[in-house]
Scaffold this motif. Structure first.
Motif, PDB file in Angstrom:
ATOM      1  N   LEU A 134      28.969 -27.814 -33.218  1.00 58.29           N
ATOM      2  CA  LEU A 134      27.731 -27.952 -32.454  1.00 58.29           C
ATOM      3  C   LEU A 134      27.256 -29.401 -32.397  1.00 58.29           C
ATOM      4  N   ARG A 135      26.593 -29.715 -31.306  1.00 55.84           N
ATOM      5  CA  ARG A 135      25.947 -31.008 -31.171  1.00 55.84           C
ATOM      6  C   ARG A 135      24.692 -31.048 -32.052  1.00 55.84           C
ATOM      7  N   PRO A 136      24.148 -32.243 -32.321  1.00 53.99           N
ATOM      8  CA  PRO A 136      23.049 -32.366 -33.295  1.00 53.99           C
ATOM      9  C   PRO A 136      21.880 -31.415 -33.080  1.00 53.99           C
ATOM     10  N   ARG A 137      21.501 -31.135 -31.842  1.00 55.59           N
ATOM     11  CA  ARG A 137      20.371 -30.231 -31.593  1.00 55.59           C
ATOM     12  C   ARG A 137      20.840 -28.824 -31.191  1.00 55.59           C
ATOM     13  N   GLY A 138      22.067 -28.509 -31.580  1.00 58.79           N
ATOM     14  CA  GLY A 138      22.651 -27.228 -31.197  1.00 58.79           C
ATOM     15  C   GLY A 138      22.011 -26.042 -31.891  1.00 58.79           C
ATOM     16  N   ARG A 139      22.196 -24.875 -31.290  1.00 60.93           N
ATOM     17  CA  ARG A 139      21.613 -23.640 -31.836  1.00 60.93           C
ATOM     18  C   ARG A 139      22.651 -22.523 -31.905  1.00 60.93           C
ATOM     19  N   LEU A 140      22.392 -21.623 -32.818  1.00 62.58           N
ATOM     20  CA  LEU A 140      23.216 -20.429 -33.011  1.00 62.58           C
ATOM     21  C   LEU A 140      22.365 -19.206 -32.692  1.00 62.58           C
ATOM     22  N   ALA A 141      22.854 -18.344 -31.804  1.00 65.21           N
ATOM     23  CA  ALA A 141      22.145 -17.112 -31.445  1.00 65.21           C
ATOM     24  C   ALA A 141      23.054 -15.927 -31.748  1.00 65.21           C
ATOM     25  N   VAL A 142      22.541 -14.992 -32.522  1.00 62.24           N
ATOM     26  CA  VAL A 142      23.306 -13.819 -32.943  1.00 62.24           C
ATOM     27  C   VAL A 142      22.487 -12.585 -32.626  1.00 62.24           C
ATOM     28  N   TRP A 143      23.070 -11.646 -31.875  1.00 66.14           N
ATOM     29  CA  TRP A 143      22.331 -10.417 -31.608  1.00 66.14           C
ATOM     30  C   TRP A 143      23.246  -9.202 -31.667  1.00 66.14           C
ATOM     31  N   ARG A 144      22.590  -8.064 -31.826  1.00 63.66           N
ATOM     32  CA  ARG A 144      23.328  -6.809 -31.949  1.00 63.66           C
ATOM     33  C   ARG A 144      22.419  -5.639 -31.596  1.00 63.66           C
ATOM     34  N   HIS A 196      15.083 -20.157 -36.834  1.00 63.97           N
ATOM     35  CA  HIS A 196      14.103 -20.550 -35.815  1.00 63.97           C
ATOM     36  C   HIS A 196      13.155 -19.388 -35.543  1.00 63.97           C
ATOM     37  N   ASP A 197      13.725 -18.217 -35.227  1.00 63.03           N
ATOM     38  CA  ASP A 197      12.899 -17.024 -35.014  1.00 63.03           C
ATOM     39  C   ASP A 197      13.815 -15.813 -34.877  1.00 63.03           C
ATOM     40  N   SER A 198      13.221 -14.654 -35.010  1.00 62.04           N
ATOM     41  CA  SER A 198      13.938 -13.390 -34.797  1.00 62.04           C
ATOM     42  C   SER A 198      13.070 -12.479 -33.945  1.00 62.04           C
ATOM     43  N   LEU A 249      17.751  -9.986 -32.187  1.00 60.20           N
ATOM     44  CA  LEU A 249      18.248 -11.330 -31.900  1.00 60.20           C
ATOM     45  C   LEU A 249      17.759 -12.292 -32.977  1.00 60.20           C
ATOM     46  N   HIS A 250      18.696 -13.032 -33.576  1.00 60.38           N
ATOM     47  CA  HIS A 250      18.367 -14.106 -34.509  1.00 60.38           C
ATOM     48  C   HIS A 250      18.716 -15.437 -33.847  1.00 60.38           C
ATOM     49  N   LEU A 251      17.786 -16.364 -33.853  1.00 62.38           N
ATOM     50  CA  LEU A 251      18.009 -17.704 -33.314  1.00 62.38           C
ATOM     51  C   LEU A 251      17.870 -18.714 -34.444  1.00 62.38           C
ATOM     52  N   LEU A 252      18.881 -19.587 -34.568  1.00 62.83           N
ATOM     53  CA  LEU A 252      18.908 -20.554 -35.655  1.00 62.83           C
ATOM     54  C   LEU A 252      19.159 -21.958 -35.123  1.00 62.83           C
ATOM     55  N   ASP A 253      18.650 -22.954 -35.862  1.00 60.90           N
ATOM     56  CA  ASP A 253      18.854 -24.351 -35.529  1.00 60.90           C
ATOM     57  C   ASP A 253      19.912 -24.958 -36.448  1.00 60.90           C
ATOM     58  N   ARG A 254      20.738 -25.800 -35.882  1.00 60.52           N
ATOM     59  CA  ARG A 254      21.712 -26.543 -36.679  1.00 60.52           C
ATOM     60  C   ARG A 254      20.968 -27.497 -37.610  1.00 60.52           C
ATOM     61  N   VAL A 255      21.312 -27.491 -38.884  1.00 63.58           N
ATOM     62  CA  VAL A 255      20.691 -28.380 -39.857  1.00 63.58           C
ATOM     63  C   VAL A 255      21.417 -29.730 -39.824  1.00 63.58           C
ATOM     64  N   PRO A 256      20.686 -30.844 -39.662  1.00 61.00           N
ATOM     65  CA  PRO A 256      21.361 -32.151 -39.560  1.00 61.00           C
ATOM     66  C   PRO A 256      22.227 -32.474 -40.773  1.00 61.00           C
ATOM     67  N   ASP A 257      21.676 -32.346 -41.968  1.00 63.07           N
ATOM     68  CA  ASP A 257      22.417 -32.636 -43.198  1.00 63.07           C
ATOM     69  C   ASP A 257      22.275 -31.449 -44.128  1.00 63.07           C
ATOM     70  N   PRO A 258      23.179 -30.462 -43.999  1.00 63.59           N
ATOM     71  CA  PRO A 258      23.011 -29.220 -44.750  1.00 63.59           C
ATOM     72  C   PRO A 258      23.121 -29.410 -46.240  1.00 63.59           C
TER      73      PRO A 258
END
Length: 264
Positions: A134-144, A196-198, A249-258
């Motif tokens: 992912l790019r620095p401001r990328g996001r992960l979205a997971v739903w079911r 980020h939010d659910s 739906l779960h929405l998450l933000d990429r952490v810059p320095d995990p």
């Protein structure tokens, strides 16, 4: 609730979907439009967004992503499913393989999406891969979608409970928990992503006996005999039933320095 599909006593088997490839596309209900509306609102999808989709199947979400203007790389481990996906959504770049086995390019994607797929994935291996891709401001979205709303009792759901209760291993106390995996807690556990939010949306659909049979045959934990009983139950109840489902739906933000977890 038993009978939800893919997470009851038979344990689930991802290879089941490959065997059902030809029937899968027409059997599963579409995802609620609000899922994609939410992803657009938070600029996860949209024109020229580079999106990586995990476990794309036959394109139940892929076609909508392409229609939203996304440049989609769709990963599907089943060769038959991947072939059908390439035919159905030729605009997508289809990659046949397990996400865990791929060497993903660094900083190549604006978003990673997984629709009814992330519960099959090894999160310990995959989440660091996705962070790198992912790019620095990328996001992960997971739903079911959970096929069966435990808060809504219906005669049909009671019949399904009777069918599933005959299974020797049915009494798994974690059935409901497995039905909504992965949880947000699991998705943030490695430290690569932050919540980020659910959202959780209830919805309903009327299905005929044939539609119920086609849908339940795609569930990896329902046998053909059990599906026949479910079809007969619909006939007994007038030929069609209203099913109550929930999509999470779960929405998450990429952490810059995990901060990498060392637990476990």
């Amino acid at each position: 609730m038993t009978g939800q599909g893919e997470h009851t006593s038979h344990g689930g088997n991802p290879s089941h979907f490959e065997a059902m490839a030809a029937a899968y596309a027409g059997a599963r209900p579409d995802y609620p439009a609000i899922v994609f509306e939410t992803l657009r609102k938070f600029e996860v999808i949209g024109k020229d967004k580079a999106v990586l989709e995990i476990g794309a199947g036959t394109g139940e979400a892929t076609a909508t992503l392409v229609g939203a203007g996304c440049r989609v790389t769709a990963v599907e481990p089943g060769p038959r499913l991947a072939g059908l996906l390439a035919e159905r959504v030729p605009q997508a770049n289809v990659v046949a393989g397990r996400i865990e086995d791929l060497d993903l390019p660094a900083c190549a994607f604006d978003a990673v999406l997984a629709a009814t797929a992330m519960h099959w994935v090894d999160l310990t291996t995959t989440l660091p891969q996705l962070h790198r891709a992912l790019r620095p401001r990328g996001r992960l979205a997971v739903w079911r979608t959970t096929f069966g709303d435990a808060s809504v009792a219906t005669p049909f759901r009671r019949r399904l409970h009777e069918i599933a209760s005959r299974r020797a291993a049915h009494l798994n106390t974690d059935a409901d928990v497995r039905g909504i995996r992965p949880t947000m807690r699991e998705l943030v556990a490695t430290g690569h992503f932050a919540a980020h939010d659910s959202w959780e949306w209830p919805w309903s659909i009327r299905l005929t006996a044939d539609q119920i049979a086609a849908l339940f045959l795609t569930f990896s934990d329902w046998s053909a005999d059990e599906v026949a009983e479910a079809r007969a139950a619909v006939h007994d109840l007038g030929g069609s039933v209203v099913e109550h489902y929930r999509t999470i739906l779960h929405l998450l933000d990429r952490v810059p320095d995990p901060v990498i977890s060392t637990a476990g």
